[in-house]
Motif scaffolding. Structure first.
Motif, mmCIF file in Angstrom:
data_model
loop_
_atom_site.group_PDB
_atom_site.id
_atom_site.type_symbol
_atom_site.label_atom_id
_atom_site.label_comp_id
_atom_site.label_asym_id
_atom_site.label_seq_id
_atom_site.Cartn_x
_atom_site.Cartn_y
_atom_site.Cartn_z
ATOM 1 N N ASP A 6 0.880 3.503 3.043
ATOM 2 C CA ASP A 6 1.177 3.038 4.397
ATOM 3 C C ASP A 6 2.179 3.981 5.055
ATOM 4 O O ASP A 6 3.116 4.470 4.409
ATOM 5 N N ASP A 52 0.881 -1.162 0.000
ATOM 6 C CA ASP A 52 0.000 0.000 0.000
ATOM 7 C C ASP A 52 0.918 1.211 0.000
ATOM 8 O O ASP A 52 1.566 1.494 1.011
ATOM 9 N N TYR A 97 7.419 -4.774 5.341
ATOM 10 C CA TYR A 97 5.981 -4.731 5.028
ATOM 11 C C TYR A 97 5.524 -6.089 4.478
ATOM 12 O O TYR A 97 4.464 -6.606 4.873
ATOM 13 N N LYS A 107 4.601 3.509 6.829
ATOM 14 C CA LYS A 107 6.001 3.061 6.772
ATOM 15 C C LYS A 107 6.803 3.813 5.720
ATOM 16 O O LYS A 107 8.016 3.975 5.831
#
Length: 475
Positions: free
Chosen positions: A340, A337, A360, A342
């Protein structure tokens, strides 16, 4: 014919471009790097201004007595604060700085999330100006107390060139402090968050002539004293969307593809309802005074950060080389994604982007990619998938089917991305122009100076003058 200068600033680089609607020339290009100080990140705004002046000096030397105006477009949301004398009260923070971590929740405790959306129609992202400014006011109340002017980045640069303080419409809408129904700053939000209303000045529309160059600036860059600064759509995406080479009024979507992917439609009025709130869409100002109803999706930022790490630790790749090895690799066995959290912050040697992608994949039970080819392919496939989801959301919100897609900006050069978007959406894709923000910037200046009558006329010229590549589903 008169020429215009477009100063187009992106997250990776800046360009000083001379041209009109039929052709353009990049006179000067310079890198735009973030600056780390301890654990904060900033823009080198003085360095940026110095590079702009270098580029302008080259432009006026090459085209003496031919340049009529200058326009600046930049990324959105970032800002500066000025004192009573118009001097900077500190360096401008980078929107990816960590000081907005967990700030959104504090703001929602003061103003409910739905109320903010109803007031502004803007997508919720922790990097928005509203959260940056609230964080700053909490942590540095004395400096905030001494503030006299709030300006976004392009408004600051216009001020330094002219000595005139104005706030341009398209960039003001990105702050999540603008009310699109009342067509002005949201006094309700400013009051509730304790932001003094007098900091937020007059808002002007794209195409407004701000004023002439300051005499000292004109002398420094070798410009004629009659050269004026015109506000294009000062938000780079606003200028880019102005350059979408659409042929008629068919239902189309655009993807302004670069560090960010901004995917949406054009609409004369904001779309603020339960569904646009649910899907976290945004209503940003467009060059014609209407709105860009869109969703901000993380774009090539993730590949840019991977490339930085690989260049230093593995092998130096060009973007074309990364696309080529990703094309040869074939379909990837993972998806991310792109939005995200992160992937929001810049990478570090011990916390780099390729490792974040691997983490991830481990956490989501997917095959962990290893090579730059596989990682690049997976990122591009993930972007194409995200675009498809977003288009379906637009169709659901508006009740209209999208018939074709225009990819503009740097990402339009990426043939793999264009092919994948056609494959996953089943829609024709028109790719280009690459320098859409600069071209749209030039078009708005041309309209302001009377060379063209409308954006429709400008788009016709752009369609004829610049390379637009077609990707069709049957191919």
């Amino acid at each position: 014919m008169e020429k215009f200068v477009a100063i187009d600033l992106g997250a990776e680089s800046g360009r000083v471009i001379v041209g009109d609607l039929s052709k353009m020339e990049i006179i000067y290009r310079f890198p735009n790097h973030l600056v780390r100080v301890e654990d904060s990140i900033f823009w080198d705004i003085l360095g940026i201004f110095n590079e702009i002046k270098k580029g302008l000096k080259k432009a006026f030397k090459k085209y003496p007595n031919q340049i009529a105006s200058i326009g600046i477009d930049t990324w959105g949301v970032d800002y500066v604060l000025l004192d009573d004398d118009g001097d900077l009260l500190g360096n401008p923070y980078h929107y990816r700085d960590k000081r907005t971590d967990n700030i959104m929740e504090l703001v929602f405790n003061i103003i409910p999330k739905k109320e903010i959306f109803a007031e502004t129609g803007i997508q919720f992202m922790q990097l928005n100006t509203i959260y940056q400014l609230y964080s700053f006011a909490r942590k540095k109340p004395q400096i905030f107390k001494n503030t006299r002017y709030f300006l976004t980045i392009p408004d600051l640069l216009n001020y330094w060139l002219t000595g005139i303080i104005k706030n341009e419409y398209s960039i003001a809408t990105t702050t999540q402090l603008y009310n699109p129904m009342k067509k002005g700053w949201s006094t309700r939000i400013l009051d509730k968050l304790g932001f003094k209303k007098e900091l937020f000045g007059e808002i002007i529309m794209p195409g407004t002539k701000i004023g002439k160059l300051l005499p000292a600036i004109a002398r420094e860059i070798g410009a004629d004293s009659t050269v004026v600064i015109i506000a294009p759509a000062c938000h780079d995406t606003g200028s880019a969307v102005a350059a979408v080479p659409v042929e008629d009024n068919t239902n189309y979507a655009y993807i302004s593809s670069g560090t960010w992917s901004l995917l949406g439609i054009e609409t004369p009025e904001p779309i603020i309802n339960e569904m646009s709130f649910k899907y976290n869409f945004t209503n940003e100002g467009s060059a014609d005074g209407g709105f860009r109803f869109l969703k901000n999706v993380t774009g090539f930022w993730i590949i840019q950060e991977c490339k930085k790490f690989w260049d230093e630790m593995v092998k130096s790749y060009s973007y074309d080389e990364l696309t080529e090895i990703a094309l040869k690799y074939g379909p990837a066995n993972f998806r991310i994604d792109p939005d995200d959290s992160k992937f929001l912050k810049p990478g570090l040697i011990d916390d780099n982007m390729p490792d974040r992608i691997k983490t991830y994949c481990q956490e989501t039970g997917q095959k962990v990619p290893e090579s730059p080819a596989e990682i690049t392919r997976g990122i591009i496939e993930s972007l194409a998938g995200k675009y498809t989801e977003t288009i379906k959301m637009i169709e659901e919100i508006t009740g209209k089917s999208i018939k074709e897609i225009y990819i503009i900006g740097g990402g339009s050069r990426n043939s793999l991305l264009c092919q994948l978007v056609v494959k996953v959406t089943g829609l024709p894709v028109f790719a280009g122009p690459v320098e859409a923000a600069a071209i749209g910037n030039l078009m708005i200046q041309a309209k302001s100076m009377g060379q063209i009558k409308s954006m429709v006329d400008g788009r016709k010229i752009i369609r004829k003058s610049f390379d637009i590549k077609k990707y069709l589903p049957e191919e």
